[in-house]
Write a protein that holds these residues in place. Structure first.
Motif: not given
Length: 711
Positions: A395-398, A420-430, A437-442, A446-450
């Motif tokens: 979803q994030a790649l889309v 952009l990946i907030t719509s896929a489930g990322w949030s500032v708060q862990r 949590l597993e989805r957020w970690q994935s 991506l964010a840290e790789l960027a």
């Protein structure tokens, strides 16, 4: 232009010997953590920059897409983007697709992504009731047979010699299932991964002009992890190389852990004998682990058979803490202890992504996952769903592809990606835990790789980031997820962590109880060695006396730890279990099958088939041949009338056991392994009649008629 001598700078003497001799056959025996990838990539670089190679004439082959991707990355860093680094399958498929129209005609068949559905359909056609686990095992058996270059006709003898009994099917039934599997594939117009190698080998044999073309294209070969080569891969490699000398193979006999898939270290250990003029180089300097970890690994390995091709590691890192061995009461207590130790390491500054828990079988992860989740420690299970196949990542790649057009460079890449990946489930708060949590970690990976990529190249935009993710997905090069890794020892091969916890170090798990015979036991020792050498700084071993809380404490430390008692303490010494139940000499004790001794020579029985017939394979049969043939004729008549495979009635092993014991009553027949209550009720009268001299076909006809009436 890179100076060739600069390529050799920074290499140790053994690595330099590998790199500075780019021509001719070479065998590199590379111990764990000795920098083999560095040595062989610098060998290729030196060969190209010194003028010995043309970069487009080199093919580097390895076994996983991830390893091939890593090698390509290193080669690009050495100024060699044109050098091909591929897996055996990827290289073969590329060649097959190119030559298929000329050699065979028409489009290349579709590659079967998974064997399981086709194996299941083949089983259904044979009226077999196969569950998911059995189907997986049968698919693995088909793979073993094909990479061993067998056919359904030659499989029976080869499997019998190898002592294989896939999912309790006899070899005749397995051969028939394999035949049916190939029929289903042909009807669907698909081929499997093994077919790719088999077909390419066949094309080169049948079309000498194509073989010549391939050999003109690739003139210099490097094969990594050569101890894992199987017969089919070796055959194809021989066809690729031909009579030319420029082949460099790299491997470690002490890390041979895939023989069950058909891999054989003999290709590596016998390389110098097969190729005249081979230069053999040993890489022995371990740069990964502390001297204490290296010393323990050497002790464990040295207790096995001494080999001339073995490598004794020499630690180069700074000294560290001694490895520890801890005994716990049960599996739950062991999991709780390990998680407690991990929390201590996290508080000391260790990163969760640099900690791993390793185990022999995947079922051991359940207690660990529960304990980690309860302690709110993030984790990921290696060998599960691949990173780029996860729903949230897709979803994030889309969203990233859609947002690439709007990236005008005014925002930092990391911030743009997070938006952009907030719509896929990322949030500032862990999140606190669980699946969220597993989805957020994935997504956070991506964010840290960027962040990392933009720090190295400030001009990188979202479209470049997406292209990089596509490349990594193709190479299975996932970004680092911040969590403790759970992995089987097999899945851990080729990886490393700062801290490793190796659980289940007890007989029955290491070595696993299914390991039969000295060769299988020694492979289990090598598996432990692989686990030990994954650790850089911290190594903790543990074992549990019982499986469940309050259970009988029947386990003992692994026999492989005996030579390490001076390091790990007296608790590492294994002792015979009470009552003499401890298995010795690599034999497996199977408590549910009797007799345990050969009725002819009195020796212990090893395999399930021997236990069924009550006689070891080396002793001559004791049944009357004519009586056995009568039983087989009866079985065939019953199976034909019922339209089922013969083994569904009775397996060969059960028939032999019946012929050798000659039961006179139903009660005596019921003691034969393989004759359960259902089969006893259905077949006992008919079997006893055949043993007493009744014509097999008459007895079968009455049996079938009575069965039909009962139904």
């Amino acid at each position: 232009m890179v100076d060739a001598d600069e390529i050799l700078a920074g290499l140790d003497p053994e690595q330099r010997e590998v790199a500075s001799n780019p021509l001719g056959p070479m065998c590199v025996l590379a111990g764990a953590g000795t920098g083999k990838t560095r040595a062989i990539t610098h060998r290729i670089a030196y060969g190209v920059h010194s003028g010995a190679y043309r970069p487009d004439r080199v093919l580097a082959v390895t076994f996983t897409a991830r390893a091939a991707g890593e090698m390509r990355t290193r080669l690009r860093g050495l100024g060699l983007p044109a050098v091909q680094a591929r897996t055996f399958h990827a290289a073969s498929l590329r060649q097959l697709q190119y030559f298929w129209p000329k050699a065979i005609g028409g489009p290349t068949p579709e590659i079967l992504k998974q064997k399981a559905p086709v194996v299941g359909e083949a089983g259904a056609r044979l009226r077999l009731q196969l569950d998911r686990v059995v189907i997986r095992d049968l698919a693995a058996e088909i793979e073993w047979a094909k990479v061993s270059m067998l056919t359904p006709e030659t499989y029976r003898a080869a499997a019998t010699r190898a002592g294989r009994s896939p999912a309790e099917l006899d070899v005749t039934a397995m051969a028939r299932l394999w035949e049916t599997y190939e029929e289903v594939k042909a009807e669907r117009g698909v081929i499997d991964f093994e077919d790719v190698l088999l077909l390419m080998a066949g094309v080169m044999v049948d079309h000498p002009d194509i073989a010549t073309t391939v050999r003109q294209q690739y003139r210099h070969f490097v094969v990594d992890e050569y101890q894992d080569v199987n017969t089919l891969q070796q055959t194809l490699l021989d066809l690729w190389v031909g009579e030319r000398p420029d082949l460099c193979v790299v491997g470690d006999p002490a890390q041979t852990i895939y023989s069950f898939t058909g891999a054989s270290p003999e290709h590596l250990t016998g390389f110098a004998r097969r190729r005249a003029g081979t230069r053999t180089v040993r890489l022995v300097r371990n740069y990964r682990s502390t001297p204490q970890i290296v010393g323990l690994a050497n002790l464990v390995l040295s207790a096995g058979p001494r080999r001339a091709d073995s490598v004794q590691l020499q630690a180069q890192s700074a000294s560290g803490a001694e490895p520890t061995l801890t005994a716990l009461s049960d599996d739950d207590a062991e999991a709780a202890y390990v998680v407690g130790e991990i929390k201590k390491l996290l508080s000391q500054g260790y990163s969760a992504s640099e900690i791993a828990i390793l185990y022999r079988v995947n079922a051991q992860s359940e207690a660990l996952e529960q304990a980690l989740a309860a302690a709110d420690v993030p984790y990921l299970v290696r060998g599960g769903e691949r990173f780029f196949q996860r729903k949230e990542v897709r979803q994030a790649l889309v969203y990233l592809r859609g947002g690439a057009r709007g990236d005008d460079g005014s925002e930092p890449l990391g911030r743009m990606v997070r938006d952009l990946i907030t719509s896929a489930g990322w949030s500032v708060q862990r999140p606190s835990g669980g699946a969220v949590l597993e989805r957020w970690q994935s997504l956070n990976a991506l964010a840290e790789l960027a962040d990392d990529l933009s720090a190295a190249d400030e001009s990188m935009r979202v479209r470049d980031f997406v292209a990089e993710l596509d490349r990594r997905a193709a190479e299975q090069h996932a970004p680092t997820v911040d969590g403790v890794t759970l992995a089987s020892l097999h899945a851990a091969k080729g990886l490393e962590w700062d801290a490793v916890f190796l659980i289940g170090c007890s007989d029955g798990l290491l070595p696993i109880s299914l390991a039969e015979g000295p060769a299988a036991i020694e492979e289990e020792r090598r598996l432990l060695y692989v686990g030990l050498t994954r650790a850089r700084r911290h190594l903790g071993l543990s074992w549990a006396a019982a499986r469940n809380p309050g259970g009988r404490a029947s386990r003992r430390p692994s026999r492989f730890l005996d030579p390490a008692a001076a390091v790990l303490g007296d608790g590492a010494r294994s002792a015979p279990k009470s009552g003499g139940g401890r298995s010795t000499g690599g034999r497996r004790q199977v408590k549910s099958l009797k007799p345990r001794k050969c009725r002819t020579c009195g020796a212990d029985l090893d395999t399930a088939a021997e236990l069924k017939i009550g006689r070891c394979n080396s002793c001559p049969s004791t049944y009357d041949q004519s009586q056995f043939e009568a039983l087989r004729a009866w079985r065939l008549a019953v199976a034909t009338a019922m339209k089922v495979p013969a083994f569904v009635v009775f397996t060969d092993a059960t028939l032999i056991a019946i012929a050798e014991t000659v039961p006179a009553t139903a009660a005596q027949l019921s003691t034969v392994s393989g004759v359960g209550a259902q089969k006893l009720a259905r077949y006992s009268e008919s079997v006893l009649a055949v043993l007493s001299g009744t014509d097999p076909e008459d007895a079968a006809a009455r049996c079938v008629a009575q069965t039909a009436e009962g139904e």
